[in-house]
Design an enzyme around this catalytic site. Structure first.
Site, PDB file in Angstrom:
ATOM      1  N   HIS A  27      61.740  -0.482 -24.733  1.00  0.00           N
ATOM      2  CA  HIS A  27      61.756   0.306 -23.503  1.00  0.00           C
ATOM      3  C   HIS A  27      62.192  -0.555 -22.327  1.00  0.00           C
ATOM      4  O   HIS A  27      61.649  -1.625 -22.108  1.00  0.00           O
ATOM      5  CB  HIS A  27      60.371   0.903 -23.222  1.00  0.00           C
ATOM      6  CG  HIS A  27      60.133   2.181 -23.959  1.00  0.00           C
ATOM      7  ND1 HIS A  27      59.210   3.119 -23.565  1.00  0.00           N
ATOM      8  CD2 HIS A  27      60.728   2.698 -25.070  1.00  0.00           C
ATOM      9  CE1 HIS A  27      59.243   4.146 -24.393  1.00  0.00           C
ATOM     10  NE2 HIS A  27      60.141   3.903 -25.331  1.00  0.00           N
TER      11      HIS A  27
ATOM     12  N   TYR B 286      53.619   7.106 -15.692  1.00  0.00           N
ATOM     13  CA  TYR B 286      52.331   6.837 -15.045  1.00  0.00           C
ATOM     14  C   TYR B 286      52.244   7.771 -13.837  1.00  0.00           C
ATOM     15  O   TYR B 286      53.042   7.634 -12.904  1.00  0.00           O
ATOM     16  CB  TYR B 286      52.249   5.385 -14.576  1.00  0.00           C
ATOM     17  CG  TYR B 286      52.084   4.367 -15.699  1.00  0.00           C
ATOM     18  CD1 TYR B 286      53.166   3.938 -16.456  1.00  0.00           C
ATOM     19  CD2 TYR B 286      50.827   3.839 -15.981  1.00  0.00           C
ATOM     20  CE1 TYR B 286      52.999   3.012 -17.486  1.00  0.00           C
ATOM     21  CE2 TYR B 286      50.652   2.898 -17.001  1.00  0.00           C
ATOM     22  CZ  TYR B 286      51.741   2.492 -17.746  1.00  0.00           C
ATOM     23  OH  TYR B 286      51.570   1.573 -18.754  1.00  0.00           O
TER      24      TYR B 286
ATOM     25  N   PRO C 162      43.057  -0.550 -19.002  1.00  0.00           N
ATOM     26  CA  PRO C 162      44.311  -0.440 -19.759  1.00  0.00           C
ATOM     27  C   PRO C 162      45.542  -0.039 -18.937  1.00  0.00           C
ATOM     28  O   PRO C 162      46.647  -0.025 -19.471  1.00  0.00           O
ATOM     29  CB  PRO C 162      43.991   0.630 -20.814  1.00  0.00           C
ATOM     30  CG  PRO C 162      42.839   1.392 -20.278  1.00  0.00           C
ATOM     31  CD  PRO C 162      42.063   0.458 -19.409  1.00  0.00           C
TER      32      PRO C 162
ATOM     33  N   LYS D  10      47.793  -4.670 -20.732  1.00  0.00           N
ATOM     34  CA  LYS D  10      47.782  -6.130 -20.845  1.00  0.00           C
ATOM     35  C   LYS D  10      46.841  -6.712 -21.904  1.00  0.00           C
ATOM     36  O   LYS D  10      46.999  -7.875 -22.304  1.00  0.00           O
ATOM     37  CB  LYS D  10      47.369  -6.745 -19.482  1.00  0.00           C
ATOM     38  CG  LYS D  10      48.455  -6.705 -18.447  1.00  0.00           C
ATOM     39  CD  LYS D  10      49.480  -7.785 -18.697  1.00  0.00           C
ATOM     40  CE  LYS D  10      50.749  -7.614 -17.919  1.00  0.00           C
ATOM     41  NZ  LYS D  10      51.820  -6.936 -18.648  1.00  0.00           N
TER      42      LYS D  10
ATOM     43  N   TYR E  64      54.556  -6.331 -15.418  1.00  0.00           N
ATOM     44  CA  TYR E  64      54.463  -5.410 -16.562  1.00  0.00           C
ATOM     45  C   TYR E  64      55.132  -6.016 -17.800  1.00  0.00           C
ATOM     46  O   TYR E  64      54.600  -5.924 -18.908  1.00  0.00           O
ATOM     47  CB  TYR E  64      55.107  -4.060 -16.209  1.00  0.00           C
ATOM     48  CG  TYR E  64      54.720  -2.946 -17.152  1.00  0.00           C
ATOM     49  CD1 TYR E  64      53.658  -2.088 -16.844  1.00  0.00           C
ATOM     50  CD2 TYR E  64      55.384  -2.751 -18.359  1.00  0.00           C
ATOM     51  CE1 TYR E  64      53.282  -1.071 -17.721  1.00  0.00           C
ATOM     52  CE2 TYR E  64      55.010  -1.746 -19.241  1.00  0.00           C
ATOM     53  CZ  TYR E  64      53.965  -0.912 -18.913  1.00  0.00           C
ATOM     54  OH  TYR E  64      53.589   0.096 -19.784  1.00  0.00           O
TER      55      TYR E  64
HETATM   56  P1  RFL Z   1      39.451  -6.616 -31.005  1.00  0.00           P
HETATM   57  O1  RFL Z   1      40.680  -5.853 -31.302  1.00  0.00           O
HETATM   58  O2  RFL Z   1      38.304  -5.925 -30.381  1.00  0.00           O
HETATM   59  O3  RFL Z   1      39.003  -7.292 -32.360  1.00  0.00           O
HETATM   60  C1  RFL Z   1      37.752  -7.934 -32.511  1.00  0.00           C
HETATM   61  C2  RFL Z   1      37.387  -7.907 -33.967  1.00  0.00           C
HETATM   62  O4  RFL Z   1      36.181  -8.645 -34.184  1.00  0.00           O
HETATM   63  C3  RFL Z   1      35.351  -7.937 -35.073  1.00  0.00           C
HETATM   64  N1  RFL Z   1      33.959  -8.405 -34.870  1.00  0.00           N
HETATM   65  C4  RFL Z   1      33.305  -9.218 -35.734  1.00  0.00           C
HETATM   66  N2  RFL Z   1      33.668  -9.760 -36.915  1.00  0.00           N
HETATM   67  C5  RFL Z   1      32.766 -10.545 -37.568  1.00  0.00           C
HETATM   68  N3  RFL Z   1      31.509 -10.792 -37.081  1.00  0.00           N
HETATM   69  C6  RFL Z   1      31.102 -10.272 -35.905  1.00  0.00           C
HETATM   70  N4  RFL Z   1      29.883 -10.519 -35.442  1.00  0.00           N
HETATM   71  C7  RFL Z   1      32.021  -9.445 -35.168  1.00  0.00           C
HETATM   72  N5  RFL Z   1      31.955  -8.764 -33.987  1.00  0.00           N
HETATM   73  C8  RFL Z   1      33.130  -8.152 -33.832  1.00  0.00           C
HETATM   74  C9  RFL Z   1      35.588  -6.486 -34.698  1.00  0.00           C
HETATM   75  O5  RFL Z   1      35.223  -5.595 -35.754  1.00  0.00           O
HETATM   76  C10 RFL Z   1      37.086  -6.491 -34.442  1.00  0.00           C
HETATM   77  O6  RFL Z   1      37.837  -6.221 -35.608  1.00  0.00           O
HETATM   78  O7  RFL Z   1      39.769  -7.883 -30.057  1.00  0.00           O
HETATM   79  P2  RFL Z   1      41.110  -8.778 -29.899  1.00  0.00           P
HETATM   80  O8  RFL Z   1      41.606  -9.232 -31.253  1.00  0.00           O
HETATM   81  O9  RFL Z   1      40.774  -9.756 -28.853  1.00  0.00           O
HETATM   82  O10 RFL Z   1      42.224  -7.786 -29.368  1.00  0.00           O
HETATM   83  C11 RFL Z   1      42.153  -7.224 -28.095  1.00  0.00           C
HETATM   84  C12 RFL Z   1      42.815  -5.844 -28.072  1.00  0.00           C
HETATM   85  O11 RFL Z   1      42.268  -5.058 -29.119  1.00  0.00           O
HETATM   86  C13 RFL Z   1      42.631  -5.119 -26.728  1.00  0.00           C
HETATM   87  O12 RFL Z   1      42.717  -6.038 -25.657  1.00  0.00           O
HETATM   88  C14 RFL Z   1      43.697  -4.028 -26.512  1.00  0.00           C
HETATM   89  O13 RFL Z   1      43.549  -3.007 -27.457  1.00  0.00           O
HETATM   90  C15 RFL Z   1      43.600  -3.453 -25.098  1.00  0.00           C
HETATM   91  N6  RFL Z   1      44.496  -2.312 -24.870  1.00  0.00           N
HETATM   92  C16 RFL Z   1      45.842  -2.501 -24.602  1.00  0.00           C
HETATM   93  N7  RFL Z   1      46.361  -3.742 -24.596  1.00  0.00           N
HETATM   94  C17 RFL Z   1      47.695  -3.912 -24.413  1.00  0.00           C
HETATM   95  O14 RFL Z   1      48.153  -5.077 -24.376  1.00  0.00           O
HETATM   96  N8  RFL Z   1      48.586  -2.866 -24.241  1.00  0.00           N
HETATM   97  C18 RFL Z   1      48.133  -1.589 -24.238  1.00  0.00           C
HETATM   98  O15 RFL Z   1      48.956  -0.684 -24.146  1.00  0.00           O
HETATM   99  C19 RFL Z   1      46.718  -1.362 -24.392  1.00  0.00           C
HETATM  100  N9  RFL Z   1      46.226  -0.132 -24.421  1.00  0.00           N
HETATM  101  C20 RFL Z   1      44.007  -1.008 -24.933  1.00  0.00           C
HETATM  102  C21 RFL Z   1      44.901   0.083 -24.701  1.00  0.00           C
HETATM  103  C22 RFL Z   1      42.678  -0.751 -25.238  1.00  0.00           C
HETATM  104  C23 RFL Z   1      42.241   0.554 -25.318  1.00  0.00           C
HETATM  105  N10 RFL Z   1      40.893   0.714 -25.670  1.00  0.00           N
HETATM  106  C24 RFL Z   1      40.455   1.600 -26.666  1.00  0.00           C
HETATM  107  C25 RFL Z   1      39.912  -0.257 -25.214  1.00  0.00           C
HETATM  108  C26 RFL Z   1      44.477   1.376 -24.748  1.00  0.00           C
HETATM  109  C27 RFL Z   1      43.147   1.625 -25.031  1.00  0.00           C
HETATM  110  C28 RFL Z   1      42.724   3.058 -25.048  1.00  0.00           C
HETATM  111  C1  PHB Z   2      49.360   3.331 -25.103  1.00  0.00           C
HETATM  112  O1  PHB Z   2      50.453   3.745 -25.521  1.00  0.00           O
HETATM  113  O2  PHB Z   2      48.323   3.414 -25.783  1.00  0.00           O
HETATM  114  C2  PHB Z   2      49.274   2.752 -23.739  1.00  0.00           C
HETATM  115  C3  PHB Z   2      50.429   2.551 -23.033  1.00  0.00           C
HETATM  116  C4  PHB Z   2      50.366   2.011 -21.748  1.00  0.00           C
HETATM  117  C5  PHB Z   2      49.140   1.693 -21.201  1.00  0.00           C
HETATM  118  C6  PHB Z   2      47.979   1.871 -21.927  1.00  0.00           C
HETATM  119  C7  PHB Z   2      48.040   2.409 -23.209  1.00  0.00           C
HETATM  120  O3  PHB Z   2      49.097   1.184 -19.935  1.00  0.00           O
END
Ligand code: RFL
Ligand code: PHB
Length: 408
Positions: free
Chosen positions: A72, A201, A310, A314, A402
């Site tokens: 994109h 957005y 989110p 990032k 971004y």
């Molecule tokens: P995770 O993915 O939470 O993984 C942590 C893992 O550790 C396990 N765990 C354990 N394992 C063993 N023993 C224990 N005691 C444990 N405790 C926990 C868990 O089961 C899990 O598997 O952390 P990590 O790897 O640091 O990754 C971070 C990302 O997941 C997170 O920052 C992103 O998803 C945030 N986020 C977004 N980030 C982006 O860069 N671009 C995006 O577009 C974006 N959109 C989002 C998002 C997060 C969202 N939510 C649901 C919070 C959109 C949403 C809706």
């Molecule tokens: C997504 O596609 O899940 C998404 C995209 C952009 C954002 C957050 C989540 O800022």
């Protein structure tokens, strides 16, 4: 059990770290408390910065991303029924982002890890991190109903916001910087082609809305005669600002589409395509940083150390930056005997993290409507958006942040 690097958590941070260490000839063990299916299907991020794309490719984990991911070159800001496109390559000297879901990155990295022989233990719950101040940190864990201990040279806590690793930093040495928000995101996946070819957005008096997507999934045709013809099914990912504490089930599907249509409405003939909603969930919003990110031989990475709302896309990208920094630092120590990069780990990561915190906070504040917002706040939001739409400096700042800050 004994290893060089004990990794707690098989989210994107832990899985990518295991891959980077493997490529550098350093052994590790990954402990993950959940099962494989859970980790592979947890719906989360969708946008990869240019730097994250480059890291996945260099790690040999970018093949499917390059085939299926969508490059994109911009996003649309929508406000006061008008539309403004931010052109990333034109503003940043050629940078762009990639739409490729976190679930798919996890699947790709898990497959590589299992191919190279692991070890990656699902259903293995780390109970604590002990002895981080000494030379031999230990991670007691529960696996298959038994308790065992992982002995390591280093432990990296990649266990997300609710994990155990952060708790091993003594309270007297920890500093937490935090903000919670009075709103959340209701996120849905829908089987319908996205109504726009880039992310939208939207700032609206009724609250924020985001139109995003997932790369199309190719399936075989159910009928025998046309089985040779694959069908592409398109997936929209949409979010609505809702009050903090909302239960996703309070929202009916028709109500979600009606609200999205209101918030995305424009003065031109743009329309929102509706389709079956296949998943619904609510994500709370939080800004959080734990300093320092290192205590002795324990290092924190990803959501274990920091959370961003989110709106800036990032979180996943920061997690990637942390583990790249750790893998480089440990490789440097192995090659030269110098711990200088390991010693600088926390400060190096935090510089980038605070830039992302700043950007994610600004995007959130510019686009969401707080429950106590006044007319003054509304006018300020519109003024900020108009400054981006009409001035190259503000627009460049958004495009640079971004598409991502450099890892170096
Ligand atoms: P995770 O993915 O939470 O993984 C942590 C893992 O550790 C396990 N765990 C354990 N394992 C063993 N023993 C224990 N005691 C444990 N405790 C926990 C868990 O089961 C899990 O598997 O952390 P990590 O790897 O640091 O990754 C971070 C990302 O997941 C997170 O920052 C992103 O998803 C945030 N986020 C977004 N980030 C982006 O860069 N671009 C995006 O577009 C974006 N959109 C989002 C998002 C997060 C969202 N939510 C649901 C919070 C959109 C949403 C809706
Ligand atoms: C997504 O596609 O899940 C998404 C995209 C952009 C954002 C957050 C989540 O800022």
């Amino acid at each position: 059990m004994r290893t060089t690097v004990g990794i707690i958590g098989a989210g994107p941070a832990g899985l990518l770290l295991a891959r980077l260490l493997h490529n550098a000839g350093i052994d590790s063990v990954v402990l993950e408390s959940r099962d494989r299916a859970y980790v592979e299907h947890r719906q989360r991020a969708g946008i990869l910065e240019q730097g994250t794309v480059d890291v996945l490719r260099a790690a040999g984990a970018g093949e499917r991303m390059d085939r299926e991911g969508l490059r994109h070159d911009g996003i649309e800001l929508r406000f006061a029924r008008t539309r403004h496109r931010v052109d990333f390559p034109a503003l940043t000297g050629g940078r762009s982002v990639m739409v490729y879901a976190q679930t798919e990155i996890c699947k790709d990295l898990i497959a590589l890890r299992l191919e190279e022989g692991g070890p990656l233990l699902f259903g293995a719950e780390a109970l604590a991190v002990e002895g981080a101040e000494g030379d031999r940190p230990r991670v007691p864990f529960r696996y298959g109903g038994r308790e065992d201990v992982l002995e390591c040279d280093y432990v990296v806590g990649c266990d997300g916001f609710w994990g155990v690793a952060r708790k091993a930093v003594p309270a007297a040495l920890s500093r937490v910087f935090e903000r919670t928000y009075p709103f959340a995101w209701l996120g849905v996946l829908a089987d319908v082609p996205p109504s726009h070819d880039e992310l939208v957005y939207a700032r609206h008096d009724r609250g924020f809305a985001l139109l995003s997507m997932r790369p199309p999934v190719t399936r075989r045709h159910p009928s025998e005669e046309v089985a040779a013809l694959p069908i592409k099914s398109f997936v929209s990912r949409l979010y609505l600002q809702v009050p903090a504490g909302t239960d996703a089930q309070e929202w009916g599907d028709a109500e979600i589409w009606d609200e999205l249509a209101r918030r995305f409405e424009t003065a031109d003939d743009w329309t929102l395509s509706r389709g079956p909603i296949t998943q619904k969930s609510v994500t709370p919003m939080r800004s959080f940083v734990h300093e320092p990110m290192r205590h002795g031989r324990l290092f924190l990475a990803g959501d274990a150390a920091h959370i961003v709302p989110p709106t800036g896309a990032k979180g996943l990208n920061l997690a990637v930056g942390d583990v790249v920094t750790f893998a480089r630092a440990l490789t440097h120590e192995r090659r030269t005997g110098s711990a200088e990069l390991l010693d600088a780990y926390s400060a190096t990561c935090l510089r980038r993290i605070w830039q992302a915190e700043r950007f994610s906070y600004d995007m959130t504040a510019m686009l969401h409507r707080a429950p106590d917002a006044t007319g003054f706040d509304d006018r300020l939001q519109l003024a900020r958006l108009r400054r981006i739409a009409s001035g190259r400096a503000a627009e460049t700042d958004l495009a640079e942040a971004y598409t991502g800050f450099s890892l170096d």
